[in-house]
Motif scaffolding. Structure first.
Motif, PDB file in Angstrom:
ATOM      1  N   ASN A 108     -32.089 -22.436 -10.031  1.00  9.42           N
ATOM      2  CA  ASN A 108     -33.120 -22.716 -11.024  1.00  9.42           C
ATOM      3  C   ASN A 108     -33.703 -24.126 -10.881  1.00  9.42           C
ATOM      4  O   ASN A 108     -34.919 -24.316 -10.979  1.00  9.42           O
ATOM      5  CB  ASN A 108     -32.542 -22.530 -12.429  1.00  9.42           C
ATOM      6  CG  ASN A 108     -32.349 -21.070 -12.788  1.00  9.42           C
ATOM      7  OD1 ASN A 108     -33.268 -20.410 -13.237  1.00  9.42           O
ATOM      8  ND2 ASN A 108     -31.146 -20.554 -12.566  1.00  9.42           N
ATOM      9  N   LEU A 109     -32.865 -25.104 -10.642  1.00 15.36           N
ATOM     10  CA  LEU A 109     -33.339 -26.489 -10.561  1.00 15.36           C
ATOM     11  C   LEU A 109     -34.202 -26.717  -9.329  1.00 15.36           C
ATOM     12  O   LEU A 109     -35.189 -27.468  -9.383  1.00 15.36           O
ATOM     13  CB  LEU A 109     -32.153 -27.447 -10.567  1.00 15.36           C
ATOM     14  CG  LEU A 109     -31.335 -27.467 -11.864  1.00 15.36           C
ATOM     15  CD1 LEU A 109     -30.101 -28.352 -11.715  1.00 15.36           C
ATOM     16  CD2 LEU A 109     -32.186 -27.939 -13.041  1.00 15.36           C
ATOM     17  N   HIS A 110     -33.856 -26.083  -8.206  1.00 13.25           N
ATOM     18  CA  HIS A 110     -34.695 -26.221  -7.014  1.00 13.25           C
ATOM     19  C   HIS A 110     -36.099 -25.681  -7.265  1.00 13.25           C
ATOM     20  O   HIS A 110     -37.082 -26.217  -6.736  1.00 13.25           O
ATOM     21  CB  HIS A 110     -34.067 -25.479  -5.830  1.00 13.25           C
ATOM     22  CG  HIS A 110     -32.960 -26.232  -5.144  1.00 13.25           C
ATOM     23  ND1 HIS A 110     -33.053 -27.568  -4.828  1.00 13.25           N
ATOM     24  CD2 HIS A 110     -31.742 -25.817  -4.690  1.00 13.25           C
ATOM     25  CE1 HIS A 110     -31.946 -27.959  -4.209  1.00 13.25           C
ATOM     26  NE2 HIS A 110     -31.127 -26.917  -4.125  1.00 13.25           N
ATOM     27  N   VAL A 136     -20.770 -30.514  -8.558  1.00 11.78           N
ATOM     28  CA  VAL A 136     -20.862 -29.818  -7.271  1.00 11.78           C
ATOM     29  C   VAL A 136     -22.272 -29.911  -6.705  1.00 11.78           C
ATOM     30  O   VAL A 136     -22.469 -29.988  -5.486  1.00 11.78           O
ATOM     31  CB  VAL A 136     -20.448 -28.340  -7.427  1.00 11.78           C
ATOM     32  CG1 VAL A 136     -20.618 -27.584  -6.103  1.00 11.78           C
ATOM     33  CG2 VAL A 136     -19.011 -28.237  -7.898  1.00 11.78           C
ATOM     34  N   THR A 137     -23.277 -29.942  -7.573  1.00 12.06           N
ATOM     35  CA  THR A 137     -24.675 -29.904  -7.123  1.00 12.06           C
ATOM     36  C   THR A 137     -25.182 -31.233  -6.598  1.00 12.06           C
ATOM     37  O   THR A 137     -26.266 -31.289  -6.018  1.00 12.06           O
ATOM     38  CB  THR A 137     -25.609 -29.461  -8.272  1.00 12.06           C
ATOM     39  OG1 THR A 137     -25.707 -30.516  -9.256  1.00 12.06           O
ATOM     40  CG2 THR A 137     -25.110 -28.189  -8.940  1.00 12.06           C
ATOM     41  N   THR A 138     -24.441 -32.317  -6.779  1.00  8.23           N
ATOM     42  CA  THR A 138     -24.994 -33.654  -6.524  1.00  8.23           C
ATOM     43  C   THR A 138     -25.030 -34.052  -5.059  1.00  8.23           C
ATOM     44  O   THR A 138     -25.739 -34.965  -4.675  1.00  8.23           O
ATOM     45  CB  THR A 138     -24.207 -34.724  -7.295  1.00  8.23           C
ATOM     46  OG1 THR A 138     -22.832 -34.699  -6.877  1.00  8.23           O
ATOM     47  CG2 THR A 138     -24.288 -34.486  -8.793  1.00  8.23           C
ATOM     48  N   GLY A 139     -24.243 -33.379  -4.221  1.00 11.21           N
ATOM     49  CA  GLY A 139     -24.188 -33.746  -2.812  1.00 11.21           C
ATOM     50  C   GLY A 139     -25.271 -33.089  -1.982  1.00 11.21           C
ATOM     51  O   GLY A 139     -26.088 -32.304  -2.467  1.00 11.21           O
ATOM     52  N   ARG A 140     -25.236 -33.393  -0.673  1.00 10.73           N
ATOM     53  CA  ARG A 140     -26.169 -32.755   0.259  1.00 10.73           C
ATOM     54  C   ARG A 140     -25.818 -31.283   0.418  1.00 10.73           C
ATOM     55  O   ARG A 140     -26.679 -30.430   0.614  1.00 10.73           O
ATOM     56  CB  ARG A 140     -26.093 -33.489   1.610  1.00 10.73           C
ATOM     57  CG  ARG A 140     -26.761 -32.787   2.778  1.00 10.73           C
ATOM     58  CD  ARG A 140     -28.269 -32.678   2.610  1.00 10.73           C
ATOM     59  NE  ARG A 140     -28.837 -31.982   3.742  1.00 10.73           N
ATOM     60  CZ  ARG A 140     -28.858 -30.657   3.897  1.00 10.73           C
ATOM     61  NH1 ARG A 140     -28.340 -29.887   2.959  1.00 10.73           N
ATOM     62  NH2 ARG A 140     -29.405 -30.109   4.960  1.00 10.73           N
ATOM     63  N   TRP A 141     -24.512 -30.981   0.346  1.00  6.82           N
ATOM     64  CA  TRP A 141     -24.032 -29.612   0.440  1.00  6.82           C
ATOM     65  C   TRP A 141     -23.296 -29.253  -0.837  1.00  6.82           C
ATOM     66  O   TRP A 141     -22.686 -30.105  -1.488  1.00  6.82           O
ATOM     67  CB  TRP A 141     -23.098 -29.441   1.636  1.00  6.82           C
ATOM     68  CG  TRP A 141     -23.779 -29.641   2.949  1.00  6.82           C
ATOM     69  CD1 TRP A 141     -24.426 -28.699   3.698  1.00  6.82           C
ATOM     70  CD2 TRP A 141     -23.892 -30.861   3.693  1.00  6.82           C
ATOM     71  NE1 TRP A 141     -24.934 -29.252   4.853  1.00  6.82           N
ATOM     72  CE2 TRP A 141     -24.618 -30.595   4.876  1.00  6.82           C
ATOM     73  CE3 TRP A 141     -23.451 -32.173   3.478  1.00  6.82           C
ATOM     74  CZ2 TRP A 141     -24.907 -31.558   5.828  1.00  6.82           C
ATOM     75  CZ3 TRP A 141     -23.735 -33.149   4.412  1.00  6.82           C
ATOM     76  CH2 TRP A 141     -24.464 -32.833   5.575  1.00  6.82           C
ATOM     77  N   SER A 142     -23.326 -27.987  -1.205  1.00 11.52           N
ATOM     78  CA  SER A 142     -22.748 -27.545  -2.471  1.00 11.52           C
ATOM     79  C   SER A 142     -21.989 -26.236  -2.273  1.00 11.52           C
ATOM     80  O   SER A 142     -22.454 -25.344  -1.556  1.00 11.52           O
ATOM     81  CB  SER A 142     -23.874 -27.358  -3.498  1.00 11.52           C
ATOM     82  OG  SER A 142     -23.382 -26.827  -4.699  1.00 11.52           O
ATOM     83  N   ILE A 143     -20.821 -26.113  -2.916  1.00  7.10           N
ATOM     84  CA  ILE A 143     -20.027 -24.891  -2.813  1.00  7.10           C
ATOM     85  C   ILE A 143     -20.502 -23.859  -3.840  1.00  7.10           C
ATOM     86  O   ILE A 143     -20.539 -24.164  -5.037  1.00  7.10           O
ATOM     87  CB  ILE A 143     -18.533 -25.176  -3.065  1.00  7.10           C
ATOM     88  CG1 ILE A 143     -17.980 -26.141  -2.020  1.00  7.10           C
ATOM     89  CG2 ILE A 143     -17.722 -23.874  -3.049  1.00  7.10           C
ATOM     90  CD1 ILE A 143     -16.538 -26.547  -2.285  1.00  7.10           C
ATOM     91  N   PRO A 144     -20.846 -22.646  -3.425  1.00  9.87           N
ATOM     92  CA  PRO A 144     -21.139 -21.569  -4.390  1.00  9.87           C
ATOM     93  C   PRO A 144     -19.824 -20.987  -4.920  1.00  9.87           C
ATOM     94  O   PRO A 144     -19.343 -19.953  -4.446  1.00  9.87           O
ATOM     95  CB  PRO A 144     -21.930 -20.560  -3.562  1.00  9.87           C
ATOM     96  CG  PRO A 144     -21.432 -20.763  -2.162  1.00  9.87           C
ATOM     97  CD  PRO A 144     -21.064 -22.220  -2.040  1.00  9.87           C
ATOM     98  N   LEU A 161     -28.554 -30.822  -4.594  1.00  8.58           N
ATOM     99  CA  LEU A 161     -29.679 -31.646  -5.063  1.00  8.58           C
ATOM    100  C   LEU A 161     -29.790 -32.948  -4.283  1.00  8.58           C
ATOM    101  O   LEU A 161     -30.795 -33.648  -4.397  1.00  8.58           O
ATOM    102  CB  LEU A 161     -29.509 -31.951  -6.556  1.00  8.58           C
ATOM    103  CG  LEU A 161     -29.551 -30.750  -7.496  1.00  8.58           C
ATOM    104  CD1 LEU A 161     -29.251 -31.193  -8.936  1.00  8.58           C
ATOM    105  CD2 LEU A 161     -30.891 -30.034  -7.436  1.00  8.58           C
ATOM    106  N   ASP A 162     -28.746 -33.288  -3.538  1.00  3.41           N
ATOM    107  CA  ASP A 162     -28.743 -34.480  -2.674  1.00  3.41           C
ATOM    108  C   ASP A 162     -28.994 -35.763  -3.462  1.00  3.41           C
ATOM    109  O   ASP A 162     -29.671 -36.674  -3.002  1.00  3.41           O
ATOM    110  CB  ASP A 162     -29.791 -34.326  -1.569  1.00  3.41           C
ATOM    111  CG  ASP A 162     -29.484 -35.193  -0.346  1.00  3.41           C
ATOM    112  OD1 ASP A 162     -28.328 -35.648  -0.231  1.00  3.41           O
ATOM    113  OD2 ASP A 162     -30.399 -35.420   0.468  1.00  3.41           O
TER     114      ASP A 162
END
Length: 383
Positions: A108-110, A136-144, A161-162
């Motif tokens: 949703n945020l993207h 979890v969303t704050t890095g370059r990569w995120s775990i689902p 979200l990087d």
């Protein structure tokens, strides 16, 4: 002040995190503007309850009002609702998000470009406090997390979200690092366990770190490169399967942790000394200058400045909702006169006339409330 991100492993509204929140809010001076992003749990049936819980925590434990930037389902949101969401983020200097689903939040945020807005807010010296799923969303990569742990999807990274790029960090963030809820099975590393974490690590570029944060633990990073570990647990920096732990109370630097692996993307806001159309529009709203506000909106539309025009429409809607014209002040003299006429009818025992007056104003959206102290009134829409 400086830009700061606070990553919490869990317990964001627990007593153990009160002191941490308080210190972060105090660093903003005497005018913190706190807002909650509700997107991480927007799909849950108890979403309203979670929002209320967060607001109660801020009000009771932190003596701070917590607004809400609501975006529960981006594809169903109108342009006006998206604009309101963006406006709430842009007006805040303490942005808080917590539990739910990382993948749902990112999906949703993207869609509404929230990552860029949050990066811009960091560049304006805001503090972002992201816990649990939001962390979890704050890095370059995120775990689902849900897809892997609950659905059985193959371990694959999602684009995060990087936000850490603002501090020159390219990494993955894993909260709930020390979780043991599984008892008979491995739920460490945000519930996915060591076997699946290793599978994910193999899909990262060589040398890219995983930032692991224990439950009831907070790691703060600021744009001076300072890193501090707070709370009950430890910070773990795991790189290519090799982990190093740093206990609560550690004061470190991005460089000493080997996290400085890219150029910081932080940019200081630049001003050419002149007010933008959007700034002039906002000035007109504050001054209750409706004519000037409409002129700026019309100019944005005719000039094909779509983003500015949408922002203006959202902000205009907000002030109209809040009372661009104070309807109560405008109507109060007339309504008070009607109340006197009704009181006179009642004192004369002319209850038929009294009832007609009451029912007539009710049809106009005004409710009379009688008490021993007299009659007061309110708008029916405030129910």
């Amino acid at each position: 002040m400086s830009a700061r991100i606070a990553l919490m492993g869990s317990g964001e509204t627990a007593p153990s995190m009160v002191k941490v929140h308080r210190a972060l809010l105090d660093s903003l001076g005497d005018k913190p503007r706190a807002v909650l992003i509700d997107t991480t749990y927007g799909f849950q049936e108890n979403a309203d309850e979670l929002t209320e819980k967060a607001q109660d925590f801020f009000a009771e434990s932190l003596v701070t009002s917590l607004g809400v930037a609501t975006l529960r389902r981006a594809k169903d949101a109108t342009a006006l609702e998206v604009t309101r969401f963006r406006r709430e983020l842009e007006a805040a200097n303490y942005i808080f998000a917590g539990p739910g689903s990382p993948s749902y939040a990112l999906g949703n945020l993207h869609q509404v470009g929230a990552g860029k807005i949050l990066q811009d807010q960091l560049s304006r010296d805001a503090t972002l406090c992201f816990a649990s799923a939001a962390a979890v969303t704050t890095g370059r990569w995120s775990i689902p997390v849900y897809e892997i742990y609950k659905v059985g999807a193959d371990p694959e990274w999602q684009d995060g979200l990087d936000l850490l790029s603002v501090f020159g960090i390219e990494a993955a963030v894993v909260p709930h690092f020390d979780n043991h809820e599984g008892a008979t099975h491995d739920t460490r590393f945000c519930y996915i366990g060591d076997r699946r974490l290793r599978m994910l690590e193999a899909r990262l570029p060589d040398g890219v770190p995983i930032i692991g944060i224990d439950e009831h633990t907070c790691v703060t990073i600021d744009d001076d490169g300072n890193v501090e570990v707070l709370g009950k647990g430890v910070l773990t920096i795991r790189r290519d399967g090799v982990a190093k732990e740093f206990p609560s109370g550690s004061v470190l630097t991005v460089e000493s942790l080997g996290l400085s692996n890219r150029a910081p993307t932080r940019q200081s806001p630049v001003s050419d000394g002149t007010d933008s159309r959007l700034e002039r529009f906002r000035t007109a709203l504050v001054a209750f200058d409706a004519e000037r506000a409409m002129q700026e909106l019309a100019a944005a539309v005719s000039g094909d400045q779509r983003d500015d025009a949408l922002t203006m429409i959202g902000e205009l809607d907000a002030v109209l909702t809040d009372g661009f014209v104070d309807r109560r002040a405008l109507l109060n003299p007339l309504v008070e006169l009607i109340i006197e006429l009704r009181a006179s009818a009642r004192s004369s025992k002319d209850f038929a006339t009294s009832d007609r007056i009451r029912d007539g104003v009710a049809a106009c959206g005004i409710i009379f409330e009688d008490s021993a102290d007299g009659t007061t009134w309110r708008f029916a829409s405030s129910d």
